[in-house]
Every structure is written in structure tokens, then in C-alpha cells.
Design a protein around this motif. Structure first.
Motif, PDB file in Angstrom:
ATOM      1  N   SER A  58     110.602   3.638  64.194  1.00  0.00           N
ATOM      2  CA  SER A  58     110.403   4.904  64.907  1.00  0.00           C
ATOM      3  C   SER A  58     110.297   4.666  66.408  1.00  0.00           C
ATOM      4  N   MET A  59     109.656   3.555  66.804  1.00  0.00           N
ATOM      5  CA  MET A  59     109.578   3.232  68.227  1.00  0.00           C
ATOM      6  C   MET A  59     110.954   2.949  68.806  1.00  0.00           C
ATOM      7  N   LEU A  60     111.776   2.209  68.046  1.00  0.00           N
ATOM      8  CA  LEU A  60     113.120   1.899  68.513  1.00  0.00           C
ATOM      9  C   LEU A  60     113.957   3.168  68.622  1.00  0.00           C
ATOM     10  N   LEU A  61     113.917   4.021  67.605  1.00  0.00           N
ATOM     11  CA  LEU A  61     114.704   5.249  67.632  1.00  0.00           C
ATOM     12  C   LEU A  61     114.260   6.175  68.763  1.00  0.00           C
ATOM     13  N   ASN A  62     112.967   6.255  68.997  1.00  0.00           N
ATOM     14  CA  ASN A  62     112.475   7.105  70.086  1.00  0.00           C
ATOM     15  C   ASN A  62     112.885   6.552  71.447  1.00  0.00           C
ATOM     16  N   ALA A  63     112.895   5.226  71.582  1.00  0.00           N
ATOM     17  CA  ALA A  63     113.354   4.621  72.835  1.00  0.00           C
ATOM     18  C   ALA A  63     114.842   4.878  73.041  1.00  0.00           C
ATOM     19  N   LEU A  64     115.623   4.783  71.972  1.00  0.00           N
ATOM     20  CA  LEU A  64     117.050   5.081  72.069  1.00  0.00           C
ATOM     21  C   LEU A  64     117.281   6.548  72.432  1.00  0.00           C
ATOM     22  N   SER A  65     116.439   7.415  71.913  1.00  0.00           N
ATOM     23  CA  SER A  65     116.537   8.828  72.264  1.00  0.00           C
ATOM     24  C   SER A  65     116.188   9.040  73.732  1.00  0.00           C
ATOM     25  N   ALA A  66     115.173   8.326  74.211  1.00  0.00           N
ATOM     26  CA  ALA A  66     114.792   8.420  75.626  1.00  0.00           C
ATOM     27  C   ALA A  66     115.917   7.934  76.532  1.00  0.00           C
ATOM     28  N   LEU A  67     116.669   6.952  76.053  1.00  0.00           N
ATOM     29  CA  LEU A  67     117.799   6.413  76.812  1.00  0.00           C
ATOM     30  C   LEU A  67     119.062   7.266  76.671  1.00  0.00           C
ATOM     31  N   LYS A  68     118.978   8.346  75.882  1.00  0.00           N
ATOM     32  CA  LYS A  68     120.101   9.244  75.629  1.00  0.00           C
ATOM     33  C   LYS A  68     121.233   8.552  74.867  1.00  0.00           C
ATOM     34  N   LEU A  69     120.872   7.531  74.085  1.00  0.00           N
ATOM     35  CA  LEU A  69     121.864   6.857  73.254  1.00  0.00           C
ATOM     36  C   LEU A  69     121.938   7.456  71.856  1.00  0.00           C
ATOM     37  N   ILE A  70     120.874   8.120  71.410  1.00  0.00           N
ATOM     38  CA  ILE A  70     120.920   8.943  70.207  1.00  0.00           C
ATOM     39  C   ILE A  70     120.194  10.247  70.509  1.00  0.00           C
ATOM     40  N   SER A  71     120.381  11.214  69.637  1.00  0.00           N
ATOM     41  CA  SER A  71     119.721  12.519  69.793  1.00  0.00           C
ATOM     42  C   SER A  71     118.663  12.689  68.705  1.00  0.00           C
ATOM     43  N   LYS A  72     117.677  13.501  68.994  1.00  0.00           N
ATOM     44  CA  LYS A  72     116.578  13.727  68.052  1.00  0.00           C
ATOM     45  C   LYS A  72     116.229  15.205  68.027  1.00  0.00           C
ATOM     46  N   THR A  73     116.101  15.746  66.816  1.00  0.00           N
ATOM     47  CA  THR A  73     115.625  17.112  66.617  1.00  0.00           C
ATOM     48  C   THR A  73     114.554  17.075  65.545  1.00  0.00           C
ATOM     49  N   GLY A  74     113.315  17.347  65.915  1.00  0.00           N
ATOM     50  CA  GLY A  74     112.209  17.226  64.967  1.00  0.00           C
ATOM     51  C   GLY A  74     112.080  15.790  64.509  1.00  0.00           C
ATOM     52  N   ARG A  75     112.217  15.572  63.197  1.00  0.00           N
ATOM     53  CA  ARG A  75     112.169  14.203  62.654  1.00  0.00           C
ATOM     54  C   ARG A  75     113.567  13.664  62.346  1.00  0.00           C
ATOM     55  N   LYS A  76     114.589  14.390  62.761  1.00  0.00           N
ATOM     56  CA  LYS A  76     115.968  13.997  62.475  1.00  0.00           C
ATOM     57  C   LYS A  76     116.590  13.274  63.680  1.00  0.00           C
ATOM     58  N   TYR A  77     117.319  12.196  63.373  1.00  0.00           N
ATOM     59  CA  TYR A  77     118.020  11.425  64.401  1.00  0.00           C
ATOM     60  C   TYR A  77     119.513  11.463  64.115  1.00  0.00           C
ATOM     61  N   PHE A  78     120.330  11.526  65.168  1.00  0.00           N
ATOM     62  CA  PHE A  78     121.775  11.552  64.982  1.00  0.00           C
ATOM     63  C   PHE A  78     122.473  11.034  66.240  1.00  0.00           C
ATOM     64  N   ASN A  79     123.729  10.646  66.065  1.00  0.00           N
ATOM     65  CA  ASN A  79     124.507  10.071  67.160  1.00  0.00           C
ATOM     66  C   ASN A  79     124.817  11.094  68.242  1.00  0.00           C
ATOM     67  N   THR A  80     124.854  10.621  69.485  1.00  0.00           N
ATOM     68  CA  THR A  80     125.425  11.399  70.572  1.00  0.00           C
ATOM     69  C   THR A  80     126.948  11.243  70.502  1.00  0.00           C
ATOM     70  N   PRO A  81     127.707  12.083  71.184  1.00  0.00           N
ATOM     71  CA  PRO A  81     129.165  11.884  71.215  1.00  0.00           C
ATOM     72  C   PRO A  81     129.546  10.489  71.727  1.00  0.00           C
ATOM     73  N   PHE A  82     128.809   9.985  72.722  1.00  0.00           N
ATOM     74  CA  PHE A  82     129.105   8.650  73.245  1.00  0.00           C
ATOM     75  C   PHE A  82     128.863   7.573  72.197  1.00  0.00           C
ATOM     76  N   SER A  83     127.690   7.613  71.551  1.00  0.00           N
ATOM     77  CA  SER A  83     127.361   6.558  70.585  1.00  0.00           C
ATOM     78  C   SER A  83     128.295   6.592  69.383  1.00  0.00           C
ATOM     79  N   LYS A  84     128.712   7.778  68.989  1.00  0.00           N
ATOM     80  CA  LYS A  84     129.650   7.885  67.875  1.00  0.00           C
ATOM     81  C   LYS A  84     131.006   7.295  68.255  1.00  0.00           C
ATOM     82  N   SER A  85     131.420   7.497  69.504  1.00  0.00           N
ATOM     83  CA  SER A  85     132.739   7.034  69.943  1.00  0.00           C
ATOM     84  C   SER A  85     132.777   5.546  70.258  1.00  0.00           C
TER      85      SER A  85
END
Length: 331
Positions: A58-85
Motif C-alpha cells: 500500500s505504501m508503494l502504490l500510494n507513492a506511485l500514485s503521488a508520482l502520477k505513475l498510477i491512479s487511485k480512486t478510493g481503494r482502487k488502483y489503476f494504470n495511467t495512460p502513460f503507465s499503460k503505454s
């Protein structure tokens, strides 16, 4: 960053920038972006998939979200367009191999002071003998070059050339794209034996086995055979000292037909040797990892080419990733 206006905050941010890099490295190593794919996952699902500790993940995912490398909505995590590409292995634009190559380099970068004092490399083992490191390096070069090579092919006219020699061509990315652009062209990739499987696999994927061949050899120690009307050297010179560079260029010229074109692609410094930033930092990377390698300036490369008998030298109007440039000449 304008380093003419440094502040304490900027110095501290630079000093700790490896924290963000390590966060990205770990996400690639755990293959998080590939796992996320097109879906949204909650933390419990990802914990089960990669068999991780929930607190750490959870710490890693939240840090990645802070870096805008993944997106987060509530408890759900998902790729940004950049990370997916670019960060998912399911994408043809994946750059994770070169990122993992950077991770392997962190062990030596922490020993920079030692290298500066000794003038000697500090790496513990040759990556060509490590299958994982070799794959990350070669496939990383392929992924990066795949984004650059089509642009290079548009800038360089090889319409009157028939046989290209790609010295140190690795997986053959540039040879492939030159041949795709110029249908009359055939190519020979000259590189060390461990790179052959990667090159032949890539050549096969592009259906160019009838026009591109792999030739095993060491461009420093072995004689280069054949006759070519264009020679391409991409990111070769920076791994060697000036004397070895002159040897490589002389060997290249020796197999060229009169009127042939020679092209050198590398991270090129300005003639005062203190910029741009990436070539200057990359020169330190060569200090850490090679006995004599360094970044060279435009003048230094042109002088070496001129000494090898190359004329009509010019800088091609092209700027690649991290200030890579191309110098061309004729024999």
C-alpha cells in the motif's frame, strides 16, 4: 531545472531523487503495471497476485500514485495512460527493460567518489556474463532505439546505398528501421556472440532475415570483413577511450567503398565539455563502468573522423532522447 538558480530545496530534492527512482524500479521489478493492465484492483487483490505484504504494498502504490505513475480512486488502483503505454509489458512501447538496466547500475553509482579518486571502474562483474542483465540491456536498447530509429531514418538519405554495416548493432534496431525505410538496402550487424540470439529473434519478428545478417566479431580485436557503402555506429564510441575510438573508426573506414557514408550517433557534449546535462552525467556512468569510456564533444568526434580520412563532416539536424546527436561524413 535551471541550475544557475540553485536553492537549498532544489539541492535536497536532487539529493533524494533516488527515492523516486527506486520506487519506479521496484514497481517495474514487481511487474505492477502489467498486472494492473486495463483493470482497477483493490489492495487485497494485488496483495494476493504478487504475494506481498499489505502494508508495504500500500505504501508503494500510494507513492506511485503521488508520482502520477498510477491512479487511485478510493481503494482502487489503476494504470495511467502513460503507465499503460510505456510501463506494461503488454505494450509494444514498453521501456521497463532499460529502467531495470538503470536499477542494476545503482550499485556502482554509490561508489562514484571511489571511481573519481582512482580513475578506474567499480563494477563487480561483466553484465555480458549475466543473462538477466544482458537481456535488460539489449532489450532496453531495443525499446529506446525503437522510438528513435524511425525518426533517424527520416533524417538520413540512404536511397543510393545498398549495404549497411551496423557496428555494435546489438539487437539490430537501427539496421531494421533503415531497411524498412529503404527497400533496396541490406544490412550486416557486427557484434559480440552473446548478442546474436537477441538480434536474430528481432530480425525474424520484422521478417527481414533475407536482408539482414548477423556477423560475430569484436570490433576492437578482430578484422572487419566485407565492403559497405554506409556504416552506422550508434552509442559505440562512448564506451571506449580516444585511442580505441580511432581504431574503430579506422576499421570502419577500411571496409567502406569510395563515396560511402559514415554516421556516428552518440550523446554529444558541447565543445567546452560542460553540457548538455545528460551527456555530462553519462560520462560519469562510463567512468564507473568502463576503463576508458566517456562522452565526447562534437569537435572531438569530428577530429577522430577526420584523422581516419573522413571528409565533408557535418552535424545532422537531429536531436534524440537525452541529447543524442548524429555526425556524418564521406569517405
Amino acid at each position: 531545472m535551471d541550475t544557475n538558480e540553485w536553492t537549498p530545496a532544489m539541492a535536497l530534492e536532487t539529493s533524494g531523487s533516488y527515492w523516486a527512482a527506486s520506487t519506479l524500479h521496484s514497481a517495474i521489478e514487481l511487474d505492477l503495471f502489467t498486472i494492473l493492465g486495463d483493470r482497477q484492483y483493490d489492495i487485497e487483490e494485488i496483495v494476493r497476485i504478487i504475494n506481498a505484504d499489505e502494508r508495504g504494498l500500500s505504501m508503494l502504490l500510494n507513492a506511485l500514485s503521488a508520482l502520477k505513475l498510477i491512479s487511485k480512486t478510493g481503494r482502487k488502483y489503476f494504470n495511467t495512460p502513460f503507465s499503460k503505454s510505456f510501463l506494461s509489458k503488454d505494450s509494444r512501447q514498453y521501456i521497463g527493460y532499460i529502467i531495470m538496466h538503470h536499477k542494476h547500475l545503482t550499485d556502482v553509482w554509490v561508489k562514484l567518489s571511489r571511481a573519481v579518486r582512482s580513475g578506474l571502474p567499480v563494477k563487480d562483474r561483466e553484465f555480458l556474463n549475466d543473462k538477466e542483465q544482458l537481456e535488460n540491456f539489449l532489450m532496453g536498447m531495443f525499446n529506446v532505439a525503437s522510438n528513435v530509429a524511425p525518426k533517424v531514418a527520416e533524417k538520413i538519405d540512404l536511397s543510393n546505398c545498398n549495404h549497411l554495416l551496423d557496428i555494435g548493432g546489438g539487437p539490430g534496431t537501427y539496421a531494421i528501421h533503415f531497411c524498412m525505410k529503404y527497400l533496396q538496402l541490406k544490412a550486416s550487424i557486427y557484434d559480440l556472440p552473446p548478442t546474436r540470439p537477441f538480434a536474430e529473434k528481432t530480425i525474424l519478428e520484422f521478417n527481414l532475415t533475407d536482408r539482414i545478417r548477423f556477423v560475430e566479431g569484436n570490433y576492437l580485436l578482430d578484422k572487419i570483413e566485407g565492403s559497405y557503402d554506409v556504416v552506422w555506429l550508434s552509442h559505440i564510441l562512448h564506451a571506449e577511450g580516444p585511442e580505441s575510438c580511432r581504431t574503430i573508426l579506422q576499421k570502419a573506414v577500411s571496409v567502406m567503398e569510395p563515396g560511402g557514408i559514415i554516421l556516428v550517433h552518440d550523446f554529444i557534449l558541447n565543445d567546452t565539455m560542460d553540457g548538455p546535462v545528460f551527456p555530462a552525467l553519462f560520462s560519469l556512468n562510463m567512468l564507473l563502468n568502463t576503463p576508458s569510456g566517456r562522452s565526447y564533444s562534437e569537435k572531438q568526434i569530428m577530429d577522430m573522423l577526420s584523422s581516419a580520412g573522413v571528409r565533408e563532416l557535418r552535424r545532422v539536424p537531429f536531436q534524440g532522447f537525452n541529447d543524442s546527436g548524429i555526425i556524418s561524413g564521406m569517405v
